[in-house]
Scaffold this active site. Structure first.
Site, PDB file in Angstrom:
ATOM      1  N   CYS A 145      31.353  82.425  48.384  1.00 28.07           N
ATOM      2  CA  CYS A 145      31.648  81.612  49.568  1.00 28.07           C
ATOM      3  C   CYS A 145      30.926  82.164  50.795  1.00 28.07           C
ATOM      4  CB  CYS A 145      33.163  81.581  49.800  1.00 28.07           C
ATOM      5  SG  CYS A 145      33.619  80.714  51.293  1.00 28.07           S
ATOM      6  N   CYS A 148      33.099  82.106  53.996  1.00 26.02           N
ATOM      7  CA  CYS A 148      34.117  83.165  54.062  1.00 26.02           C
ATOM      8  C   CYS A 148      33.492  84.535  54.352  1.00 26.02           C
ATOM      9  CB  CYS A 148      34.872  83.292  52.731  1.00 26.02           C
ATOM     10  SG  CYS A 148      35.316  81.746  51.973  1.00 26.02           S
ATOM     11  N   ASP A 149      32.351  84.836  53.725  1.00 25.48           N
ATOM     12  CA  ASP A 149      31.864  86.219  53.724  1.00 25.48           C
ATOM     13  C   ASP A 149      30.526  86.432  54.440  1.00 25.48           C
ATOM     14  OD1 ASP A 149      34.093  86.929  52.218  1.00 25.48           O
ATOM     15  OD2 ASP A 149      33.093  86.438  50.332  1.00 25.48           O
TER      16      ASP A 149
END
Ligand code: NAP
Length: 321
Positions: A145, A148-149
């Protein structure tokens, strides 16, 4: 979204239970509730599914500037609640039958939910690389992701694996943070949409590594490099990187329907055009269905189809609801 506590929160028998609260499931819910059917959506993580963590969606009609996946699915969730759909946190772990009634078992508690019809809209999960070193660094340098990261890789070098829409789109997104992004692809052509390809070819931070077979991920306490085999020159080389983002497609989590429903070798459930599976009263919608094009727009279309098919089934087998 609330958890189930006890049977007092349940209808004795639902008209429609929907497994999965992504775009397909939420749309099924909206259609079913507007048809006055007692409707429950079970979602194991958060409403919106995978789309909720997508940075921007540029091809959902009506949003020429694009819309964030979170904003779009939040509106769908509110829309479902507005029409009276119950949306609860829960994970289906099995299904039984009592005549035409389907009984859904939930993981983590003893609840069994009875329903006249069932719509499976459980989505899919990202495929793993399945090479040495992956298990050691999952969630610690190997991510699925970018939204997300990505921010953890400010000023660093990352490898994006894959050649489809996700890989190419997310590689471009990651250049907001990373200094350099390799796209490592196993062939000499992307399958991604042309507009997305053009964007990465003109992005100076992106370098494409073609014809690369993944060999292993290396590092002591953190990801340090990725060994690949150049399939044309037949030589191995190490790409020095700080993180890996994997976008190599999806598999369906449908183990508990095996033996009940017809599915392909990757676990995607087969259905006809109206989303009927091989079992009367069970329908399938969205990414978990065998299909050519997995998009939000095709997921919501399935959701509507499955819901209308469920309504017809209920009328035919149970009479007036
Ligand atoms: P995908 O289209 O299935 O692409 C997967 C990519 O990973 C392919 O390039 C494939 O290579 C490669 N791959 C597969 N297994 C591999 C392995 N074991 N090792 C190395 N590479 C491997 O998956 P996706 O990009 O996630 O897209 C899924 C669906 O969502 C598609 O229908 C796509 O159109 C849609 N989507 C749309 C958008 C958008 O419209 N903006 C964004 C994201 C996703 P090969 O090409 O050689 O097979």
């Amino acid at each position: 979204m609330e958890k189930f506590f006890d049977y007092s929160e349940l209808h004795e028998i639902y008209d429609v239970v929907i497994i999965g609260g992504g775009p397909a499931g939420l749309t099924s819910g909206i259609y079913a509730a507007r048809d006055n059917l007692k409707t429950l959506i079970l979602e194991k993580n958060y409403p919106g599914g995978q789309v909720a963590i997508t940075e921007v969606i540029e091809n959902y009609p009506g949003f020429p500037e694009g819309i964030s996946g979170g904003d779009l699915t939040d509106q769908m969730y509110k829309h479902a609640l507005h029409f009276g759909v119950q949306v609860k946190n829960g994970e289906c772990c099995g299904i039984e039958f009592d005549g035409n009634i389907k009984i859904v078992s939930l993981k983590h508690n003893d609840l069994k939910i009875k329903t006249k019809s069932l719509i499976i809209a459980a989505g899919a999960r990202p495929k793993n690389l399945e090479i040495p070193g992956e298990a050691k660094f999952l969630g610690k340098g190997i991510s699925f992701c970018a939204t997300c990261d990505g921010a953890f890789y400010r000023g660093k070098t990352v490898a994006v694996i894959g050649g489809g829409d996700s890989a190419v789109e997310e590689a471009h997104y990651l250049t907001r943070f990373a200094e350099k992004v390799y796209i490592v692809h196993r062939r000499d052509k992307f399958r991604a949409a042309k507009i997305l390809q053009d964007r990465v070819f003109s992005n100076p931070k992106i370098e494409v590594v073609w014809n690369a077979q993944l060999v292993k991920v290396n590092g002591e306490t953190k990801v340090e490099s990725l060994t690949i085999l150049d399939k044309v020159k037949n030589i191995e080389l190490d790409l020095k990187i700080d993180g890996i983002f994997v976008f190599i497609g999806w598999v369906a989590d449908t183990e508990h329907f095996r033996g009940v429903l017809d599915m392909d070798e990757s676990g995607f459930i087969r259905s006809d055009e109206s989303c009927k599976t091989c079992v009367p009263g069970i329908f399938v919608a969205g990414d978990v269905r065998t299909k050519e094009l997995r998009q939000v727009v095709t997921a919501v279309s399935d959701g509507a189809m499955a819901s209308k098919a469920a309504e017809k089934y209920i009328e035919e087998f149970f009479g007036e609801h």
